[in-house]
Design a protein around this motif. Structure first.
Motif, PDB file in Angstrom:
ATOM      1  N   GLN A 187      13.876  15.609 -75.160  1.00 30.31           N
ATOM      2  CA  GLN A 187      14.048  14.182 -75.457  1.00 30.31           C
ATOM      3  C   GLN A 187      13.019  13.685 -76.470  1.00 30.31           C
ATOM      4  OE1 GLN A 187      12.990  11.448 -72.172  1.00 30.31           O
ATOM      5  NE2 GLN A 187      11.852  13.156 -71.257  1.00 30.31           N
ATOM      6  N   LYS A 199      18.503   9.745 -67.094  1.00 28.11           N
ATOM      7  CA  LYS A 199      17.449  10.052 -66.131  1.00 28.11           C
ATOM      8  C   LYS A 199      17.763  11.320 -65.345  1.00 28.11           C
ATOM      9  CE  LYS A 199      15.700   5.357 -65.246  1.00 28.11           C
ATOM     10  NZ  LYS A 199      15.472   4.332 -64.202  1.00 28.11           N
ATOM     11  N   GLU A 200      19.035  11.513 -65.005  1.00 28.94           N
ATOM     12  CA  GLU A 200      19.408  12.682 -64.207  1.00 28.94           C
ATOM     13  C   GLU A 200      19.214  13.986 -64.980  1.00 28.94           C
ATOM     14  OE1 GLU A 200      23.290  10.675 -65.640  1.00 28.94           O
ATOM     15  OE2 GLU A 200      21.310  10.067 -64.872  1.00 28.94           O
ATOM     16  N   GLY A 203      15.410  12.490 -68.582  1.00 26.49           N
ATOM     17  CA  GLY A 203      15.050  11.523 -69.601  1.00 26.49           C
ATOM     18  C   GLY A 203      14.293  10.327 -69.048  1.00 26.49           C
ATOM     19  N   MET A 204      13.493   9.724 -69.919  1.00 25.83           N
ATOM     20  CA  MET A 204      12.780   8.496 -69.562  1.00 25.83           C
ATOM     21  C   MET A 204      13.667   7.280 -69.822  1.00 25.83           C
ATOM     22  SD  MET A 204       8.884   8.651 -70.989  1.00 25.83           S
ATOM     23  CE  MET A 204       7.622   9.683 -70.242  1.00 25.83           C
ATOM     24  N   ASP A 205      13.500   6.243 -69.012  1.00 23.73           N
ATOM     25  CA  ASP A 205      14.215   5.012 -69.308  1.00 23.73           C
ATOM     26  C   ASP A 205      13.585   4.358 -70.542  1.00 23.73           C
ATOM     27  OD1 ASP A 205      12.047   3.144 -68.561  1.00 23.73           O
ATOM     28  OD2 ASP A 205      12.489   3.744 -66.507  1.00 23.73           O
ATOM     29  N   SER A 208       9.913   2.938 -70.260  1.00 22.78           N
ATOM     30  CA  SER A 208       8.903   3.993 -70.197  1.00 22.78           C
ATOM     31  C   SER A 208       8.762   4.680 -71.549  1.00 22.78           C
ATOM     32  CB  SER A 208       9.269   5.027 -69.120  1.00 22.78           C
ATOM     33  OG  SER A 208       9.330   4.434 -67.844  1.00 22.78           O
ATOM     34  N   THR A 209       9.895   4.836 -72.239  1.00 20.10           N
ATOM     35  CA  THR A 209       9.880   5.427 -73.577  1.00 20.10           C
ATOM     36  C   THR A 209       9.073   4.558 -74.531  1.00 20.10           C
ATOM     37  OG1 THR A 209      12.015   6.513 -73.260  1.00 20.10           O
ATOM     38  CG2 THR A 209      11.321   6.087 -75.531  1.00 20.10           C
TER      39      THR A 209
END
Length: 313
Positions: A187, A199-200, A203-205, A208-209
């Motif tokens: 990512q 997220k599953e 990955g960051m939301d 948070s990114t």
């Protein structure tokens, strides 16, 4: 500090293609072109394959063809939207895995000889620049997360050369460094995809990114402040997927007080980090992240598939 934000076939490590990737490549053809970053694109297009603008045969080629300049927030915003229209993170991950850059078992960038990914090698500690240890210390609290890298010595020496041979590859300023992340999850391979991996899938939301990219900016500016010899005119730039030469993240850190010819030459693809942050802040505040179009394996005849591919292209 004054912060500048505006620029003036399958082989080892490659995976079997998925139905989605088969839409992007004509895998019956063995005619491929090896590009400067190790990326493979199909050279001969046969009927029934994905055919984008100016014959693009990959997401990378399509983004570059449709958006030939990505050097401000509006163009970066457009690239993110187009990326989602073309299948988003799922399509890109499959493309990178097929090309050998991502290990689908770990979702991390591969560290191998072919295709060679220079910043991934540095982030993993497989390729070291011993002379930069003191410069790494200039990152202060950020040195455990990020890494300072240097250009080739010849490219640094020719930073102000007007020789056409050197302009495309020379450092863009007398003082030019790169910041990369030590996180090899795919990512983070390019700013185009950050915040868009589910997220599953690790990955960051988006919020948070945004916080992570803000830390990258803080780390780069702290480096320029601590290292000594730099002016307070610091520019931070990234190259968005489609216009990138390396499939791993790197932020250009430039002392804008002494720029070379390469800066103007590369200006069409030097997107200010602040432009990226602006778009990420918009997405975080307004939930503007578009849902990627899902592409599934069709259960229709070959002729219909051919018609469908042309209409989608």
């Amino acid at each position: 500090a004054q912060y500048f934000t505006e620029p003036g076939a399958l082989g080892p490590g490659r995976t079997q293609p998925t139905p989605m990737l088969s839409r992007l490549f004509d895998l019956s053809s063995n005619s491929c072109l090896q590009t400067s970053d190790g990326y493979q694109e199909i050279e001969e297009i046969k009927a029934g394959t994905f055919l984008g603008v100016e014959g693009a045969t990959s997401l990378k080629g399509e983004i570059c063809g449709r958006i030939p300049i990505i050097n401000d927030a509006s163009m970066f915003r457009e690239a993110r939207h187009l990326f989602q229209q073309l299948g988003g993170a799922q399509a890109l991950k499959e493309e990178l895995a097929f090309a050998g850059f991502v290990d689908p078992a770990t979702d991390e960038l591969r560290v191998q000889d072919k295709p060679f990914n220079v910043f991934a090698h540095m982030a993993a500690g497989k390729l070291k620049q011993p002379d930069l240890q003191s410069e790494q210390d200039a990152l202060g609290e950020f040195k455990s997360k990020f890494l300072i890298c240097a250009n080739r010595a010849d490219n640094d020496r020719h930073w102000d050369s007007n020789d056409p041979k050197w302009i495309p590859k020379a450092s863009m300023a007398r003082r030019h460094r790169f910041l990369t992340t030590k996180d090899l999850h795919w990512q983070w391979f390019n700013m185009l995809v950050v915040g868009l991996v589910p997220k599953e899938e690790g990955g960051m939301d988006i919020r948070s990114t945004l916080a992570e990219v803000e830390q990258m900016k803080a780390a780069a500016l702290l480096y320029a402040k601590n290292i000594g010899g730099w002016s307070d005119q610091v520019g931070l730039f990234v190259n968005i997927f489609g216009h990138n030469n390396v499939n791993s993240l790197f932020v250009h850190i430039l002392d804008m007080s002494e720029l070379g010819p390469g800066f103007s030459f590369q200006s069409f693809k030097n997107c200010p980090l602040d432009a990226v942050l602006k778009v990420l802040r918009e997405e975080a505040a307004s939930n503007l992240v578009a849902t990627p179009i899902k592409i599934t394996k069709p259960s229709i005849g070959k002729a219909a598939v051919r018609r469908q591919s042309v209409s989608q292209g």
